[in-house]
Design an enzyme around this catalytic site. Structure first.
Site, PDB file in Angstrom:
ATOM      1  CD  GLU A 186       3.503  -3.124 -35.304  1.00 36.40           C
ATOM      2  OE1 GLU A 186       3.388  -2.327 -34.390  1.00 36.40           O
ATOM      3  OE2 GLU A 186       2.660  -3.225 -36.228  1.00 36.40           O
ATOM      4  CB  THR A 244       4.275  -2.521 -30.959  1.00 37.09           C
ATOM      5  OG1 THR A 244       4.189  -1.478 -31.931  1.00 37.09           O
ATOM      6  CG2 THR A 244       5.096  -3.666 -31.515  1.00 37.09           C
ATOM      7  CG  ASP A 301       6.381   2.696 -26.295  1.00 36.10           C
ATOM      8  OD1 ASP A 301       6.224   2.080 -27.370  1.00 36.10           O
ATOM      9  OD2 ASP A 301       5.516   3.439 -25.818  1.00 36.10           O
ATOM     10  CD  GLU A 327      -1.692   1.374 -35.980  1.00 41.33           C
ATOM     11  OE1 GLU A 327      -1.526   0.810 -34.868  1.00 41.33           O
ATOM     12  OE2 GLU A 327      -0.823   2.065 -36.526  1.00 41.33           O
ATOM     13  CG  ASP A 343      -3.386   0.779 -31.001  1.00 44.33           C
ATOM     14  OD1 ASP A 343      -4.268   1.614 -30.681  1.00 44.33           O
ATOM     15  OD2 ASP A 343      -3.617  -0.150 -31.798  1.00 44.33           O
TER      16      ASP A 343
HETATM   17  N1  SAH Z   1       8.398   3.711 -37.053  1.00 45.28           N
HETATM   18  C1  SAH Z   1       8.456   4.801 -36.114  1.00 45.28           C
HETATM   19  C2  SAH Z   1       7.440   4.758 -35.016  1.00 45.28           C
HETATM   20  C3  SAH Z   1       6.308   3.838 -35.199  1.00 45.28           C
HETATM   21  S1  SAH Z   1       4.863   4.454 -34.453  1.00 45.28           S
HETATM   22  C4  SAH Z   1       9.831   4.884 -35.501  1.00 45.28           C
HETATM   23  O1  SAH Z   1      10.649   4.009 -35.784  1.00 45.28           O
HETATM   24  O2  SAH Z   1      10.045   5.773 -34.714  1.00 45.28           O
HETATM   25  C5  SAH Z   1       4.357   3.234 -33.470  1.00 45.28           C
HETATM   26  C6  SAH Z   1       3.550   2.095 -34.035  1.00 45.28           C
HETATM   27  O3  SAH Z   1       3.533   1.171 -33.004  1.00 45.28           O
HETATM   28  C7  SAH Z   1       2.082   2.405 -34.333  1.00 45.28           C
HETATM   29  O4  SAH Z   1       1.599   1.590 -35.376  1.00 45.28           O
HETATM   30  C8  SAH Z   1       1.377   2.116 -32.993  1.00 45.28           C
HETATM   31  O5  SAH Z   1       0.181   1.359 -33.146  1.00 45.28           O
HETATM   32  C9  SAH Z   1       2.383   1.321 -32.185  1.00 45.28           C
HETATM   33  N2  SAH Z   1       2.833   1.943 -30.933  1.00 45.28           N
HETATM   34  C10 SAH Z   1       3.831   1.428 -30.159  1.00 45.28           C
HETATM   35  N3  SAH Z   1       4.038   2.187 -29.067  1.00 45.28           N
HETATM   36  C11 SAH Z   1       3.158   3.216 -29.134  1.00 45.28           C
HETATM   37  C12 SAH Z   1       2.890   4.347 -28.280  1.00 45.28           C
HETATM   38  N4  SAH Z   1       3.565   4.575 -27.164  1.00 45.28           N
HETATM   39  N5  SAH Z   1       1.925   5.200 -28.672  1.00 45.28           N
HETATM   40  C13 SAH Z   1       1.230   4.990 -29.798  1.00 45.28           C
HETATM   41  N6  SAH Z   1       1.448   3.952 -30.623  1.00 45.28           N
HETATM   42  C14 SAH Z   1       2.389   3.061 -30.308  1.00 45.28           C
END
Ligand code: SAH
Length: 238
Positions: A18, A92, A202, A179, A177
């Site tokens: 990010e 994100t 997403d 954080e 999110d």
């Molecule tokens: N690296 C992992 C997933 C990352 S988790 C993988 O590749 O699968 C997601 C990160 O992005 C967290 O730091 C969160 O703050 C943010 N984020 C993005 N979409 C999110 C969602 N639907 N729910 C919660 N956090 C989300």
């Protein structure tokens, strides 16, 4: 809430992917990590007016230290080190089709940031669990910058079980999110102005599995953050 002290803008971010584009684009320099928590990474502009703090890699699991625990530690140590005028949680987030969300949308926090997954059914502790930490009123700035103002909420899971979905609907969450509420809680305790800036990767109530959709859109969202965050930082009232 207005700025209470002079100082840099501290942008707290969770993931390497990010934050890489913005660090690169702004030519920020890495400086020495805090001795008490060496996985935290700091990147500073030449004029020391912008600091990006990254949670860094969890030494046990070897992945980005996402979630509220690392975010609190990073925010506290970064505030103590840099005495910022502003704290911004950038990254994100999941969006909501039912509330007009779309991939690539930039959300600027409006209203309190809550923990949508902390339920403590003891009257005196309910509000503690929920958080509800203040964010600066930046609605007119959001309009100027072409961002969407809206409620943000935080939980320690990537998925969204029914109780969390209910809490987010009641809050009107536009950005989910892992954080923002944690970072906001520390900023509030320290009396520092706070906002969150999130790009949607997403759609929580959409057609695709969150993890797949997140991975597919992460690079584009990170590029969007590299565009949005510097514009926000330049426009924050100081
Ligand atoms: N690296 C992992 C997933 C990352 S988790 C993988 O590749 O699968 C997601 C990160 O992005 C967290 O730091 C969160 O703050 C943010 N984020 C993005 N979409 C999110 C969602 N639907 N729910 C919660 N956090 C989300």
């Amino acid at each position: 809430m207005t700025t209470t002290q002079p100082g840099p803008v501290l942008v707290v971010m969770a993931m390497r992917a990010e934050s890489a584009p913005i660090i690169e684009q702004l030519g920020l320099s890495a400086v020495e990590s805090p001795a008490s928590w060496p996985s935290i990474e700091w990147f500073v502009s030449d004029d020391a007016d912008l600091v990006i703090a990254r949670n860094g890699v969890d030494p046990t699991h070897g992945v980005d230290a996402i979630g509220t625990g690392p975010a609190i530690i990073t925010t506290l140590l970064s505030i103590d080190r840099w005495t910022p005028a502003w704290v911004v949680s950038a990254g994100t987030a999941g969006g909501f089709r039912a509330r007009g969300g779309h991939i690539g949308q930039v959300i600027l926090a409006d209203g309190p940031v809550i923990h949508h997954d902390r339920r403590i059914a003891l009257p005196a502790f309910e509000a503690l669990g929920r958080g509800g930490h203040p964010t600066a009123d930046l609605r007119s700035l959001a309009t100027e910058l072409g961002f969407t103002s809206g409620p943000c909420s935080t939980g320690d899971s990537l998925d969204a079980p029914p109780l969390d979905v209910e809490a987010m609907a009641a809050h009107g969450t536009l950005a989910k999110d892992m954080e923002a509420a944690a970072v906001a809680g520390v900023a509030a305790r320290k009396g520092i102005a706070f906002t969150a800036c999130k790009v949607i990767t997403d759609i929580v109530d959409g057609d695709f599995a969150t993890a797949d959709e997140f991975r597919a859109n992460l690079a584009a969202a990170s590029a969007a953050l590299a565009d949005a965050v510097p514009r926000l930082v330049a426009a924050l009232p100081r």
